[in-house]
Scaffold this motif. Structure first.
Motif, PDB file in Angstrom:
ATOM      1  N   ARG A  97      -6.260   3.048  -0.681  1.00 26.58           N
ATOM      2  CA  ARG A  97      -7.022   1.944  -1.259  1.00 26.58           C
ATOM      3  C   ARG A  97      -6.240   0.634  -1.180  1.00 26.58           C
ATOM      4  O   ARG A  97      -6.748  -0.381  -0.688  1.00 26.58           O
ATOM      5  CB  ARG A  97      -7.319   2.288  -2.725  1.00 26.58           C
ATOM      6  N   ALA A  98      -5.003   0.684  -1.622  1.00 27.74           N
ATOM      7  CA  ALA A  98      -4.206  -0.538  -1.586  1.00 27.74           C
ATOM      8  C   ALA A  98      -3.906  -0.950  -0.147  1.00 27.74           C
ATOM      9  O   ALA A  98      -3.932  -2.124   0.202  1.00 27.74           O
ATOM     10  CB  ALA A  98      -2.911  -0.337  -2.368  1.00 27.74           C
ATOM     11  N   ARG A  99      -3.643   0.047   0.679  1.00 31.39           N
ATOM     12  CA  ARG A  99      -3.321  -0.256   2.061  1.00 31.39           C
ATOM     13  C   ARG A  99      -4.491  -0.926   2.771  1.00 31.39           C
ATOM     14  O   ARG A  99      -4.303  -1.830   3.581  1.00 31.39           O
ATOM     15  CB  ARG A  99      -2.942   1.032   2.793  1.00 31.39           C
ATOM     16  N   ASP A 146       3.229  10.257   8.213  1.00 30.07           N
ATOM     17  CA  ASP A 146       4.250  10.011   9.218  1.00 30.07           C
ATOM     18  C   ASP A 146       4.503  11.253  10.050  1.00 30.07           C
ATOM     19  O   ASP A 146       4.026  11.398  11.151  1.00 30.07           O
ATOM     20  CB  ASP A 146       5.537   9.552   8.541  1.00 30.07           C
ATOM     21  N   GLY A 178       0.791  -1.208   0.000  1.00 28.67           N
ATOM     22  CA  GLY A 178       0.000   0.000   0.000  1.00 28.67           C
ATOM     23  C   GLY A 178       0.831   1.270   0.000  1.00 28.67           C
ATOM     24  O   GLY A 178       0.356   2.325   0.411  1.00 28.67           O
ATOM     25  N   LYS A 201      -6.978 -10.955   8.534  1.00 24.36           N
ATOM     26  CA  LYS A 201      -7.767 -12.141   8.177  1.00 24.36           C
ATOM     27  C   LYS A 201      -9.217 -11.810   7.882  1.00 24.36           C
ATOM     28  O   LYS A 201     -10.080 -12.682   7.942  1.00 24.36           O
ATOM     29  CB  LYS A 201      -7.719 -13.178   9.312  1.00 24.36           C
ATOM     30  N   THR A 257       2.743   4.531  -1.563  1.00 27.55           N
ATOM     31  CA  THR A 257       2.543   5.425  -2.701  1.00 27.55           C
ATOM     32  C   THR A 257       3.766   5.367  -3.608  1.00 27.55           C
ATOM     33  O   THR A 257       4.827   4.878  -3.226  1.00 27.55           O
ATOM     34  CB  THR A 257       2.372   6.880  -2.246  1.00 27.55           C
ATOM     35  N   TYR A 288      -0.278 -14.946   1.937  1.00 26.18           N
ATOM     36  CA  TYR A 288      -0.337 -14.308   3.236  1.00 26.18           C
ATOM     37  C   TYR A 288       1.040 -14.205   3.874  1.00 26.18           C
ATOM     38  O   TYR A 288       1.418 -13.162   4.407  1.00 26.18           O
ATOM     39  CB  TYR A 288      -1.278 -15.093   4.154  1.00 26.18           C
ATOM     40  N   ARG A 301      11.396   6.593  -2.603  1.00 29.54           N
ATOM     41  CA  ARG A 301      12.334   6.847  -1.507  1.00 29.54           C
ATOM     42  C   ARG A 301      12.934   5.539  -1.010  1.00 29.54           C
ATOM     43  O   ARG A 301      14.127   5.427  -0.782  1.00 29.54           O
ATOM     44  CB  ARG A 301      11.606   7.553  -0.361  1.00 29.54           C
ATOM     45  N   ILE A 337     -12.981  -3.256  -3.686  1.00 30.51           N
ATOM     46  CA  ILE A 337     -11.678  -2.651  -3.966  1.00 30.51           C
ATOM     47  C   ILE A 337     -10.591  -3.716  -3.962  1.00 30.51           C
ATOM     48  O   ILE A 337      -9.611  -3.608  -4.674  1.00 30.51           O
ATOM     49  CB  ILE A 337     -11.305  -1.514  -2.985  1.00 30.51           C
ATOM     50  N   ALA A 338     -10.787  -4.779  -3.193  1.00 28.68           N
ATOM     51  CA  ALA A 338      -9.806  -5.855  -3.227  1.00 28.68           C
ATOM     52  C   ALA A 338      -9.760  -6.481  -4.608  1.00 28.68           C
ATOM     53  O   ALA A 338      -8.701  -6.893  -5.079  1.00 28.68           O
ATOM     54  CB  ALA A 338     -10.134  -6.909  -2.181  1.00 28.68           C
ATOM     55  N   MET A 360      -6.246  -8.058   4.786  1.00 24.85           N
ATOM     56  CA  MET A 360      -5.617  -9.376   4.641  1.00 24.85           C
ATOM     57  C   MET A 360      -4.900  -9.777   5.923  1.00 24.85           C
ATOM     58  O   MET A 360      -5.083 -10.885   6.433  1.00 24.85           O
ATOM     59  CB  MET A 360      -4.589  -9.341   3.512  1.00 24.85           C
ATOM     60  N   LEU A 361      -4.100  -8.864   6.411  1.00 26.86           N
ATOM     61  CA  LEU A 361      -3.312  -9.178   7.597  1.00 26.86           C
ATOM     62  C   LEU A 361      -4.217  -9.451   8.787  1.00 26.86           C
ATOM     63  O   LEU A 361      -3.870 -10.243   9.665  1.00 26.86           O
ATOM     64  CB  LEU A 361      -2.354  -8.021   7.904  1.00 26.86           C
ATOM     65  N   ASP A 404       5.335  13.423   4.482  1.00 23.84           N
ATOM     66  CA  ASP A 404       6.234  12.354   4.082  1.00 23.84           C
ATOM     67  C   ASP A 404       5.484  11.040   3.854  1.00 23.84           C
ATOM     68  O   ASP A 404       4.284  10.960   3.935  1.00 23.84           O
ATOM     69  CB  ASP A 404       7.299  12.180   5.176  1.00 23.84           C
ATOM     70  N   SER A 405       6.300  10.057   3.598  1.00 25.03           N
ATOM     71  CA  SER A 405       5.936   8.653   3.407  1.00 25.03           C
ATOM     72  C   SER A 405       4.477   8.307   3.684  1.00 25.03           C
ATOM     73  O   SER A 405       4.112   8.002   4.809  1.00 25.03           O
ATOM     74  CB  SER A 405       6.793   7.807   4.328  1.00 25.03           C
ATOM     75  N   ARG A 406       3.704   8.334   2.675  1.00 26.98           N
ATOM     76  CA  ARG A 406       2.292   8.032   2.844  1.00 26.98           C
ATOM     77  C   ARG A 406       1.938   6.685   2.250  1.00 26.98           C
ATOM     78  O   ARG A 406       2.692   6.076   1.528  1.00 26.98           O
ATOM     79  CB  ARG A 406       1.454   9.108   2.159  1.00 26.98           C
ATOM     80  N   PHE A 407       0.750   6.265   2.575  1.00 20.58           N
ATOM     81  CA  PHE A 407       0.208   5.055   1.985  1.00 20.58           C
ATOM     82  C   PHE A 407      -0.843   5.410   0.949  1.00 20.58           C
ATOM     83  O   PHE A 407      -1.526   6.430   1.061  1.00 20.58           O
ATOM     84  CB  PHE A 407      -0.425   4.164   3.054  1.00 20.58           C
ATOM     85  N   ASN A 408      -0.962   4.576  -0.006  1.00 27.20           N
ATOM     86  CA  ASN A 408      -2.088   4.601  -0.916  1.00 27.20           C
ATOM     87  C   ASN A 408      -3.242   3.948  -0.170  1.00 27.20           C
ATOM     88  O   ASN A 408      -3.246   2.743   0.053  1.00 27.20           O
ATOM     89  CB  ASN A 408      -1.736   3.829  -2.183  1.00 27.20           C
ATOM     90  N   THR A 464      -4.529  -4.602   2.086  1.00 30.93           N
ATOM     91  CA  THR A 464      -3.476  -5.327   2.792  1.00 30.93           C
ATOM     92  C   THR A 464      -3.789  -5.468   4.269  1.00 30.93           C
ATOM     93  O   THR A 464      -3.644  -6.556   4.847  1.00 30.93           O
ATOM     94  CB  THR A 464      -2.137  -4.604   2.625  1.00 30.93           C
TER      95      THR A 464
END
Lengths: 240, 240
Positions: free
Chosen positions: B208-210, B198, A162, B219, A164, A223, A170, B159-160, B216-217, B202-206, B213
């Motif tokens: 939707r994809a995150r 953060d 997930g 379960k 970006t 997984y 980076r 979205i998955a 999933m983690l 800085d360092s972000r997540f997407n 995940t």
DNA sequence: GTAGATGATGCGGGATCCTGCAGGACGCGC
DNA sequence: GCGCGTCCTGCAGGATCCCGCATCATCTAC
């Protein structure tokens, strides 16, 4: 000889125990661990250099356990005994095996014969034994044809986590555009476009999310791979 | 009484066979199937109304098999015997159990005693037996507190699968904005924001994809759920 | 040495995604 | 009726994503 069995399923564990005793009469002790963490500890305490290990355990992944065992004693011989030959597993294993180490990968669906043969080959003869089916995976994984290069796999993991584009850049020391280039490669290889545009401008997929799902369905990711990647990511995040 | 065992692992299969015979002396025949598809066929041919079923099989998912069996004979009594209590499994099972049907969900880690008790309760007494741990999942799943509503789960699956907002809107008969509203709900519940930003920009997540995940983690999703969703999606796509 | 292949990078634009703000529809309780 | 909460919807804007086009460096082959 001392053999350590790491397997969380009791039925499989006792089956393995018998198979080890039958195949290796020179084996005087068999130790059993029912989780990855317990396996690591027992391997350390007993200095056992012969391990039969299940992948996919609840507590701690077989790959994780094998990695720490090999980190402490690189000459340990490990036979992986798994239900699946997911490319994610195969790739995970071959990433951690030390140079020159003897190891094996046998599927649980293999016959008694084959399992015993593998036990002798690895533990006595120090040979590598890789199941045919797994071998096919490995070829596809390492070879280029139809397979995924390391960089492609790397970026697949990154979007699966997930991140970006910027964060990936980076993390991997790339420019933004390069990341996007690799993404395009990945999309092509995963064949995400095919189903993308239906007829006109209709029902499309989100390429990024779709890529992850397709990779999952193709067992390129699973997984356990996600779990490992997530912990690596956490480590990287800590290092700013 | 006739009991059908559907389980792809030979060791587990024979263990189950013994357990069934021990727990149910009135059972005269035990049939074994080593895949979901074989299980469906045998259930049909033998009209067996008592089934012990593994989830997570290679060939065909246990949930899929149970669904077709129940579709043909809703009064069939099925005991699910699984390694895991993933919310994805629990939710998948409770979505397909017919009204008033007797069924059970027991973990493979349960003791012999508990398994035999469950066998008798379901097949003889027609009672529902749900493992404690699984029960907890179910509470969390159905109850609102901390759990996910059906609409949230629905959009998570979408979205998955990698659908765009527009595609989801069409599929679920919603406006674009409503889809995005539900996505926001989902992001909050999955706690995707916490790690997102953060410190500065800085360092972000997407997101939707995150979200996928993280699900999933946790379960909330697993391979089998993805597989089912994918085939449902394919069906929907065919119907334009 | 020139040509071609591979891969990294920059620029720019169009599509999509995420979100704040505002308004409307529906049900519930007083 | 009125207020309140929940859900759906439209609009707008900023950020991100996806990708075509172009440049440059490195490496290989002939």
């Amino acid at each position: 000889m001392k053999v350590l069995i790491v397997e969380d399923d009791p039925l499989h564990r006792s089956y393995l125990h018998e198979a080890v005793c039958a195949a290796l009469p020179e084996c005087e002790t068999v130790i059993e661990a029912e989780s990855g963490t317990a396996g690591e500890k027992l391997a350390r305490d007993h200095r056992s250099a012969h391990v039969v290990m299940d992948l996919q355990m609840n507590n701690r992944n077989g790959i994780e356990a094998a990695r720490t065992i090999w980190k402490e004693r690189p000459d340990t011989r490990i036979l992986f005994w798994s239900n699946y030959s997911d490319e994610a597993y195969v790739r995970g294993v071959s990433r951690i095996v030390p140079d020159g180490a003897a190891y094996g990968y046998v599927l649980k669906s293999a016959s008694d014969e084959r399992l015993k043969l593998a036990l002798r080959s690895i533990f006595v003869e120090a040979q590598c034994v890789i199941d045919r089916e797994v071998r096919g995976m490995q070829q596809k994984s390492l070879g280029q044809t139809k397979g995924f290069s390391d960089t492609e796999y790397e970026i697949l993991v990154d979007i699966a986590l997930g991140l970006t584009d910027r964060a990936i850049a980076r993390r991997r020391n790339l420019s933004l555009r390069s990341v996007q280039n690799r993404l395009q490669q990945l999309y092509e290889k995963l064949d995400v476009y095919q189903t993308a545009s239906d007829d006109h401008d209709d029902s499309r997929f989100n390429l990024r999310a779709r890529a992850v799902t397709v990779a999952m369905l193709r067992k390129l990711l699973n997984y356990s791979a996600l779990e490992r990647a997530e912990s690596e990511l956490a480590e990287w995040l800590k290092s700013l």
